[in-house]
Design a protein around this motif. Structure first.
Motif, mmCIF file in Angstrom:
data_model
loop_
_atom_site.group_PDB
_atom_site.id
_atom_site.type_symbol
_atom_site.label_atom_id
_atom_site.label_comp_id
_atom_site.label_asym_id
_atom_site.label_seq_id
_atom_site.Cartn_x
_atom_site.Cartn_y
_atom_site.Cartn_z
ATOM 1 N N THR A 164 -8.131 -0.489 18.721
ATOM 2 C CA THR A 164 -8.434 -1.586 17.809
ATOM 3 C C THR A 164 -7.159 -2.181 17.222
ATOM 4 O O THR A 164 -7.179 -3.292 16.680
ATOM 5 N N HIS A 188 -9.152 -5.414 16.327
ATOM 6 C CA HIS A 188 -9.585 -5.788 14.978
ATOM 7 C C HIS A 188 -8.587 -6.819 14.454
ATOM 8 O O HIS A 188 -7.470 -6.482 14.049
ATOM 9 N N ASN A 190 -7.407 -8.613 11.907
ATOM 10 C CA ASN A 190 -7.228 -8.844 10.480
ATOM 11 C C ASN A 190 -5.771 -9.198 10.216
ATOM 12 O O ASN A 190 -4.972 -9.388 11.138
ATOM 13 N N CYS A 215 -10.908 -10.844 20.211
ATOM 14 C CA CYS A 215 -11.208 -10.054 19.018
ATOM 15 C C CYS A 215 -12.598 -9.433 19.144
ATOM 16 O O CYS A 215 -13.519 -10.037 19.685
ATOM 17 N N THR A 217 -13.675 -7.455 16.187
ATOM 18 C CA THR A 217 -14.010 -7.574 14.773
ATOM 19 C C THR A 217 -12.897 -8.369 14.080
ATOM 20 O O THR A 217 -11.785 -8.437 14.591
#
Length: 292
Positions: A164, A188, A190, A215, A217
């Motif tokens: 991730t 992930h 972010n 992506c 998440t």
């Protein structure tokens, strides 16, 4: 035909027979051996094969059921440069496994059960050029300095794993890296991943199957291509405030208000004291003038 004429083919057959016999002795059961190469593909091996010639340069163990690579047995193959262990059951206990095969240039551990890569996993492979650890669905962690000693690494594939996140320095500090497989992972996307995305857009490294580097998440960014998110994440990460940010700002505001109030109070007290002393001085001067 002369006796000498019959002796030549007989001696040739004898030498061939001795060569075939020695090849059979030096080759692991069920494997195929030729000059400097041992191929044990699809032999349903449960363990690392024995009786491998010590001068082997290329060892192929594809499509077996091997769950463990013994470091001691591998160290006997000091001249090994090519090791293919695709489609086996190798797990996470690989630290210091390759300590005795420092000449290894090519290593394929794809389609196994790896769970993590630490500094000790490949740190002794100083000549490694190609490393494939793709298709390990349980691979969820690669340490920041996992490839710190693999400065010759040119081809790295971590596609189709459980990753991730990947720290930027893990790959950015590889001076010879030219090929990096990242597709079909659970990235992930972010703010912590923004630095890696920025590196992807600026580097000269080639990313095969780039359309599948997406992506997973958060849900709002799912299936969006990772490199294209750089501008969007820049905006959201630089302007978005989280709960802890609001708490911090409130504390700063309270401190400013508190210390400002205290400073104003002290200033007021000082002004009053000054006025009192000033008025007393004036009264004393007036009294002195009246006395004279």
């Amino acid at each position: 035909m002369s006796p000498s004429g019959r002796a030549q083919p007989l001696s040739l057959m004898f030498l061939l027979g001795v060569g075939m016999a020695s090849e059979g002795i030096d080759c692991p059961s069920g494997c195929r051996c030729q000059y400097l190469e041992v191929n044990c593909t699809g032999q349903q091996l449960q363990e690392f094969p024995t009786a491998i010639p010590l001068d082997t340069r290329q060892l192929i163990l594809v499509a077996n059921n091997i769950s463990y690579l013994p470091a001691v047995e591998l160290s006997f193959l000091a001249d090994l440069v090519y090791l293919d262990c695709r489609k086996n059951l190798l797990g996470d206990d690989l630290d210091f496994t390759f300590i005795g095969v420092a000449k290894l240039v090519y290593l394929d551990l794809s389609f196994n059960n790896l769970t993590q890569v630490t500094f000790s996993t490949f740190s002794h492979l100083l000549s490694l050029v190609v490393l494939k650890i793709s298709d390990n669905p349980n691979l969820v962690a690669i340490e920041k300095d996992a490839f710190a000693n693999n400065t010759w690494l040119r081809h790295l594939d971590v596609s189709r794993t459980g990753l991730t996140f990947l720290d930027t320095s893990t790959v950015r500090d590889l001076p010879n890296l030219r090929f990096l497989g990242l597709s079909d992972n659970l990235w992930h996307c972010n703010c912590s991943f923004l630095d890696f995305i920025t590196w992807m857009t600026e580097t000269n490294v080639h990313f095969p199957d780039a359309d599948n580097i997406t992506c997973y998440t958060p849900a709002g960014l799912r299936v969006l291509k990772v490199p294209a998110l750089e501008a969007q994440l820049h905006i959201s990460c630089l302007t978005q405030l989280y709960k802890q940010d609001y708490i911090f700002l409130c504390l700063v505001g309270f401190c400013i208000f508190f210390f400002g109030t205290v400073a104003a109070w002290l200033a007021g007290i000082c002004a009053v004291i000054y006025e009192v002393h000033a008025s007393k001085g004036e009264e004393e001067e007036e009294d002195e003038e009246e006395d004279t």
